[in-house]
Motif scaffolding. Structure first.
Motif, mmCIF file in Angstrom:
data_model
loop_
_atom_site.group_PDB
_atom_site.id
_atom_site.type_symbol
_atom_site.label_atom_id
_atom_site.label_comp_id
_atom_site.label_asym_id
_atom_site.label_seq_id
_atom_site.Cartn_x
_atom_site.Cartn_y
_atom_site.Cartn_z
ATOM 1 N N GLY A 1 0.810 -1.209 0.000
ATOM 2 C CA GLY A 1 0.000 0.000 0.000
ATOM 3 C C GLY A 1 0.841 1.255 0.000
ATOM 4 O O GLY A 1 0.372 2.331 0.407
ATOM 5 N N TRP A 2 2.076 1.147 -0.453
ATOM 6 C CA TRP A 2 2.984 2.289 -0.515
ATOM 7 C C TRP A 2 2.962 2.901 -1.909
ATOM 8 O O TRP A 2 2.471 2.305 -2.877
ATOM 9 C CB TRP A 2 4.410 1.869 -0.179
ATOM 10 N N ASN A 3 3.493 4.096 -2.021
ATOM 11 C CA ASN A 3 3.629 4.740 -3.323
ATOM 12 C C ASN A 3 4.710 4.041 -4.139
ATOM 13 O O ASN A 3 5.607 3.380 -3.592
ATOM 14 C CB ASN A 3 3.991 6.217 -3.149
ATOM 15 N N ASP A 4 4.656 4.212 -5.454
ATOM 16 C CA ASP A 4 5.618 3.543 -6.329
ATOM 17 C C ASP A 4 7.024 4.116 -6.209
ATOM 18 O O ASP A 4 7.980 3.525 -6.720
ATOM 19 C CB ASP A 4 5.158 3.614 -7.794
ATOM 20 N N ASP A 5 7.162 5.242 -5.529
ATOM 21 C CA ASP A 5 8.500 5.778 -5.284
ATOM 22 C C ASP A 5 9.096 5.259 -3.974
ATOM 23 O O ASP A 5 10.137 5.741 -3.519
ATOM 24 C CB ASP A 5 8.490 7.306 -5.292
#
Length: 557
Positions: free
Chosen positions: A539-543
């Motif tokens: 559930g994290w950002n792609d960065d």
């Protein structure tokens, strides 16, 4: 959910005061150990703190299972901002300290501030004492233990201390206990050194009673009766197999197998073992008290990672040489993996692989920051350009063994681990050798299907580190066992583990970490796609950052 009990003890070494604080809400949400320490540390350490500054805080904690006499529970956790990685980092140590810690009556302690004078802290169930110890300046771990025994009647099982390396702020200095057991990775010994604290002792009879289910007896019996290769050779039982499959780093990671492996194999280590060794309450007894009759050298170990770092990676094929390197690191207070790897980097720069005499001299020089040792004490990431070698680290942490170029899932695990290139954070390598049954084994080549399993492994290990349960309980303490022991649904426990990992990540994000830090010094096919899949599952950002609205502080249902 069953969790550790007792107050937090806060010790300010600047003004030599202490106070207790009720942290039941944190204990209920994060069990104990790494979970509780991470929750406290990420909340109380400023995100712009200097790892060597007084604003950094060092935490110690046990979990609910340290109140039992179950095998695999003789461990405890330490957490702080790492001077090696510059991020939040937890490490744990075995031995016999954990029961003495619980006897003092606290669920966790934090060390804050910095002392003007070299200090020992005595934590008991009757109060806290502060002692100036100027005569221990530069003392080895053995000398500190002797002082505490002679002066206070406390043996090494009651002591957590640093050697010269910690005092000299070697970035991979360890906190040592029970003589040869280390809170090893990430340099938390240097954090204690920056606070001018030489030792902390624990003693008392105030451990609360925690009722645990009957499964503890079942696990203990299985640990006692199991016929397991680690009981003879510890983790070095895998050395020749890792070499055979091409996963043993050699000559500063330039090769993947070592022609001299027989001289540093598990059999050679087992030949030097002269008695059984264990941690508190553990019947598995996988530790390695070793002795070389010819030289009189007596130590504990080396374990497999030390055999890699000071053996194959340094071009050394003599187990006695590795034993001596191991013993020096223990007595001077340094992580054997980082120390061995940075010495291997120096040997590569000087074309001196296999020079045991030089290696042992370098260990001493690093601990005291003398000559080239001052450069090497900074770790590979900070000195590799000066040496003219490649940077074999992730997030500044030197690589463990189980090479990811052969075991690709372990390679991904090295990259994603919040504490860097550590084999126990995601612990993927057992699936790929494999060291598990066919139903769990995975093809070592490629990354397809591995990100979901890696997330599960990282979360599971965070639960083990919070309980606190030894990673070598694999095959003995199952997910169902954990659910029973902690009186919780296993999926809820994995949620706790996931929140611990996300807390670490969010704190490190605030210090500037992102996807660019989840990298490797080699290529694996499909790596970037697997990394994106890993982030998506979490559930994290792609960065590689945690979304700002993520809530990781609430308890599992």
């Amino acid at each position: 959910m069953r969790h550790a009990t007792g107050p937090l003890l806060s010790v300010d070494v600047d003004d030599r005061t202490s106070r207790t604080e009720d942290i039941d809400d944190v204990l209920e949400s994060f069990v104990g150990g790494r979970g509780v320490c991470t929750r406290l540390a990420t909340d109380r350490i400023p995100t712009d703190a200097d790892p060597f500054g007084p604003e950094n805080r060092l935490y110690f904690a046990t979990g609910p299972l340290q109140f039992s006499q179950m095998s695999f529970t003789g461990r405890m956790n330490a957490t702080a901002l790492s001077p090696l990685t510059n991020g939040m980092l937890s490490t744990n140590a075995g031995g016999f300290l954990s029961r003495n810690f619980t006897g003092a009556g606290y669920s966790a302690i934090e060390i804050t501030g910095a002392s003007d004078d070299l200090l020992a802290i005595h934590v008991t169930d009757e109060g806290i004492g502060f002692e100036d110890v100027p005569d221990l300046a530069g003392a080895t771990v053995t000398e500190v233990d002797e002082y505490m025994r002679d002066t206070h009647g406390l043996d090494e099982d009651h002591v957590a201390c640093i050697g010269p390396a910690g005092e000299n702020l070697v970035r991979f200095a360890s906190v040592m206990t029970t003589e040869h057991r280390a809170f090893g990775r990430g340099g938390l010994g240097a954090v204690l050194g920056s606070k001018n604290v030489k030792a902390i002792t624990f003693d008392g009879d105030a451990a609360p009673q925690v009722e645990l289910p009957d499964v503890t007896g079942e696990i203990h019996r299985e640990a006692a009766t199991a016929d397991h290769p680690m009981k003879q050779a510890g983790t070095t039982s895998v050395t020749e197999y890792a070499n055979h499959v091409g996963a043993l780093p050699t000559r500063y990671f330039s090769e993947l197998s070592f022609e001299g492996v027989e001289g540093i194999s598990g059999d050679r280590v087992a030949e030097k073992k002269y008695k059984k060794g264990t941690c508190s309450a553990c019947a598995f007894a996988c530790k390695l008290p070793t002795r070389d009759e010819a030289s009189g050298l007596e130590t504990e170990g080396p374990e497999y990672e030390t055999v890699m770092a000071f053996g194959s990676n340094s071009g050394v094929d003599d187990v006695v040489s590795v034993m001596k390197s191991n013993d020096l690191c223990d007595d001077l207070g340094m992580d054997t993996i980082s120390c061995g790897d940075v010495i291997a980097a120096y040997l590569a720069s000087e074309d001196r692989f296999g020079d045991s005499e030089l290696i042992h001299a370098l260990v001493e020089k690093i601990a005291r920051r003398e000559g080239v040792g001052d450069t090497l004490a900074e770790g590979v990431h900070r000195c590799h350009e000066n040496l003219g070698v490649d940077d074999w680290t992730v997030k500044g942490l030197e690589f463990a063994a189980h090479d990811g170029r052969k075991l690709n899932g372990q390679g991904l695990a090295f990259a994603t681990a919040n504490r860097g290139a550590d084999h126990m954070y995601g612990e993927f390598y057992p699936l790929e050798y494999p060291l598990v049954g066919k139903d769990e084994a995975m093809d070592p080549e490629g990354l397809e299907g591995k990100p979901p399993k890696l997330v599960e492994k990282e979360n599971h290990n965070a639960v083990l580190d919070s309980a606190v349960v030894c990673k070598f309980s694999r095959g003995f303490v199952t997910g169902d066992h954990l659910a029973t022991l902690l009186d919780a649904d296993y999926d809820d426990l994995l949620d706790v583990g996931g929140r611990v990992v996300t807390l670490e990540r969010a704190f490190n994000n605030a210090r500037g970490f992102d996807r660019s830090d989840d990298t490797l010094p080699y290529e694996i096919s499909g790596f970037e796609d697997a990394l994106s899949e890993y982030y998506e599952i979490r559930g994290w950002n792609d960065d590689g950052t945690v979304p700002a609205d993520t809530d990781v502080t609430s308890a599992a249902n």
